[in-house]
Design a protein around this motif. Structure first.
Motif, PDB file in Angstrom:
ATOM      1  N   ALA A  82      25.702  30.818  11.901  1.00 26.33           N
ATOM      2  CA  ALA A  82      24.672  30.987  10.860  1.00 26.33           C
ATOM      3  C   ALA A  82      23.458  30.119  11.171  1.00 26.33           C
ATOM      4  O   ALA A  82      22.316  30.562  11.017  1.00 26.33           O
ATOM      5  N   THR A  83      23.714  28.897  11.616  1.00 25.60           N
ATOM      6  CA  THR A  83      22.599  27.993  11.945  1.00 25.60           C
ATOM      7  C   THR A  83      21.768  28.591  13.070  1.00 25.60           C
ATOM      8  O   THR A  83      20.540  28.619  13.006  1.00 25.60           O
ATOM      9  N   SER A  84      22.478  29.073  14.084  1.00 25.01           N
ATOM     10  CA  SER A  84      21.773  29.594  15.247  1.00 25.01           C
ATOM     11  C   SER A  84      20.958  30.847  14.914  1.00 25.01           C
ATOM     12  O   SER A  84      19.914  31.086  15.501  1.00 25.01           O
ATOM     13  N   CYS A  85      21.445  31.658  13.968  1.00 21.40           N
ATOM     14  CA  CYS A  85      20.709  32.888  13.614  1.00 21.40           C
ATOM     15  C   CYS A  85      19.665  32.630  12.537  1.00 21.40           C
ATOM     16  O   CYS A  85      18.950  33.569  12.178  1.00 21.40           O
ATOM     17  N   HIS A  86      19.638  31.452  11.955  1.00 27.06           N
ATOM     18  CA  HIS A  86      18.732  31.157  10.827  1.00 27.06           C
ATOM     19  C   HIS A  86      18.969  32.127   9.683  1.00 27.06           C
ATOM     20  O   HIS A  86      18.024  32.678   9.120  1.00 27.06           O
ATOM     21  N   VAL A  87      20.218  32.391   9.372  1.00 31.64           N
ATOM     22  CA  VAL A  87      20.510  33.270   8.232  1.00 31.64           C
ATOM     23  C   VAL A  87      21.195  32.449   7.145  1.00 31.64           C
ATOM     24  O   VAL A  87      21.700  31.356   7.402  1.00 31.64           O
ATOM     25  N   THR A  88      21.214  32.987   5.946  1.00 29.72           N
ATOM     26  CA  THR A  88      21.887  32.307   4.840  1.00 29.72           C
ATOM     27  C   THR A  88      23.390  32.311   5.089  1.00 29.72           C
ATOM     28  O   THR A  88      23.939  33.322   5.524  1.00 29.72           O
ATOM     29  N   PHE A  89      24.028  31.194   4.797  1.00 28.64           N
ATOM     30  CA  PHE A  89      25.474  31.109   4.957  1.00 28.64           C
ATOM     31  C   PHE A  89      26.075  30.885   3.575  1.00 28.64           C
ATOM     32  O   PHE A  89      25.877  29.837   2.965  1.00 28.64           O
ATOM     33  N   LEU A  90      26.773  31.895   3.084  1.00 32.01           N
ATOM     34  CA  LEU A  90      27.451  31.752   1.798  1.00 32.01           C
ATOM     35  C   LEU A  90      28.936  31.644   2.065  1.00 32.01           C
ATOM     36  O   LEU A  90      29.476  32.408   2.870  1.00 32.01           O
ATOM     37  N   SER A  91      29.565  30.702   1.371  1.00 24.79           N
ATOM     38  CA  SER A  91      30.979  30.485   1.658  1.00 24.79           C
ATOM     39  C   SER A  91      31.780  30.412   0.371  1.00 24.79           C
ATOM     40  O   SER A  91      31.357  29.776  -0.594  1.00 24.79           O
ATOM     41  N   ILE A  92      32.910  31.077   0.381  1.00 25.66           N
ATOM     42  CA  ILE A  92      33.789  31.010  -0.794  1.00 25.66           C
ATOM     43  C   ILE A  92      35.230  31.151  -0.309  1.00 25.66           C
ATOM     44  O   ILE A  92      35.494  31.869   0.657  1.00 25.66           O
TER      45      ILE A  92
END
Ligand code: ATP
Length: 301
Positions: free
Chosen positions: A72-82
């Motif tokens: 997620a960091t590398s793609c610069h996308v939002t990372f939602l976690s549950i």
């Protein structure tokens, strides 16, 4: 009991360089996660449908969550976690509402990765669920949402989406990204499991968990690299990381991280002014931090 989807946006960045070993897994994840999120147009051009879901499985503490965060960091996308535990509620409709909220948020913040951790804890095989049908209801809600991802991209209104984007200003969303751009971006579901054999087959059908990636325990080379990550910038006196890697068979990445922390604490306990960690500190740490893996655990996979 009120469970909201708030707070699931994860903002801790992780770089690929923070992860020791696992080169083949990193390559597979880059292909399955980064490519479709970073280059959706390339998939479109080749007439390929991007994967909708990726399942990572393997023993606990071997980096599944951290790998997804790095992607997620590398793609610069939002990372939602549950996690499965957070999704659980005995009240009818509560878990389904939570799933729907999380997917809504993921779509509104697209491109995004929605990470479902410990998925086996909540979605077991339908025939074996002993949780009064909660798992079955969650599975069905999850499958509905996954099947609808492609169709409903961009469903959030411009202003609702803008609000969400502003709310996640510390996240991975780049400020320059417009809501119109987000309309064409996608949501990738990544699930993690320590017990893939417990998962319902329906989840594994094409168009759902399209890619399955095994994240195994670190071998001696990977252990050496993990030890290097966690001792980066330290003064090491008479410590041979290669030797330490040989002596830490059955240690997970999480165990090695604890081992390094413990060795540093030993050095500080001896002398608060200490600037180096020695072989002897690691020796003592090895007696208190024991490996989590056993041959029996490894053989389950
Ligand atoms: P679980 O199944 O219990 O959720 P997991 O497989 O998701 O575990 P993580 O939560 O990613 O494991 O890792 C636990 C800790 O161990 C994290 O702090 C992570 O950074 C560290 N760790 C594990 N493997 C590695 C590795 N290969 N390189 C660097 N750090 C690692």
């Amino acid at each position: 009991l009120q469970k909201g989807a708030e707070g699931v946006v994860d903002v801790r960045p992780v770089s690929w360089g923070d992860i020791g070993g696992l080169h083949e897994v990193k390559r597979q994840l880059q292909q399955a996660v980064e490519w479709p999120l970073k280059h959706p147009e390339a998939f479109k051009r080749m007439g390929l449908s991007p994967p909708r879901g990726v399942l990572l499985y393997g023993p606990p503490g071997c980096c599944k969550t951290t790998l997804v965060r790095a992607a997620a960091t590398s793609c610069h996308v939002t990372f939602l976690s549950i996690s499965g535990a957070q999704l659980y509620s005995p009240y009818v409709g509560d878990s389904e509402r939570l799933i729907s909220e999380v997917f809504h948020k993921a779509r509104a913040c697209a491109p995004s990765i929605l990470f479902l951790d410990e998925i086996d804890s909540i979605i077991g095989k339908r025939s074996e669920t002993g949780n009064h049908g909660v798992g079955e209801r969650i599975l069905s809600a999850l499958l509905n949402e996954m099947d609808g991802i492609g169709v409903r991209l961009g469903e959030a209104s411009g202003s609702a989406k803008q609000k969400l984007l502003e709310g996640s200003s510390q996240g991975f969303i780049e400020k320059s990204q417009t809501t119109e751009e987000a309309d064409n971006k996608q949501v990738l579901v990544v699930a993690a499991s320590n017990r893939p054999d417990m998962l319902d087959e329906a989840l594994m059908r094409p168009g759902r968990m399209d890619r399955v990636i095994y994240v195994g325990p670190p071998d001696v080379v990977a252990r050496h690299q993990i030890l290097s990550v966690y001792t980066r910038g330290w003064g090491l006196s008479d410590v041979t990381l290669g030797q330490l890697a040989q002596e830490t068979d059955m240690y997970t990445g999480a165990d090695l991280e604890s081992l390094c922390r413990e060795a540093a604490l030993c050095a500080l306990t001896e002398n608060l002014e200490a600037a180096a960690v020695s072989h002897d500190h690691f020796r003592r740490a090895l007696t208190s931090v024991r490996p989590s893996l056993t041959q029996e655990i490894i053989c389950q996979y």
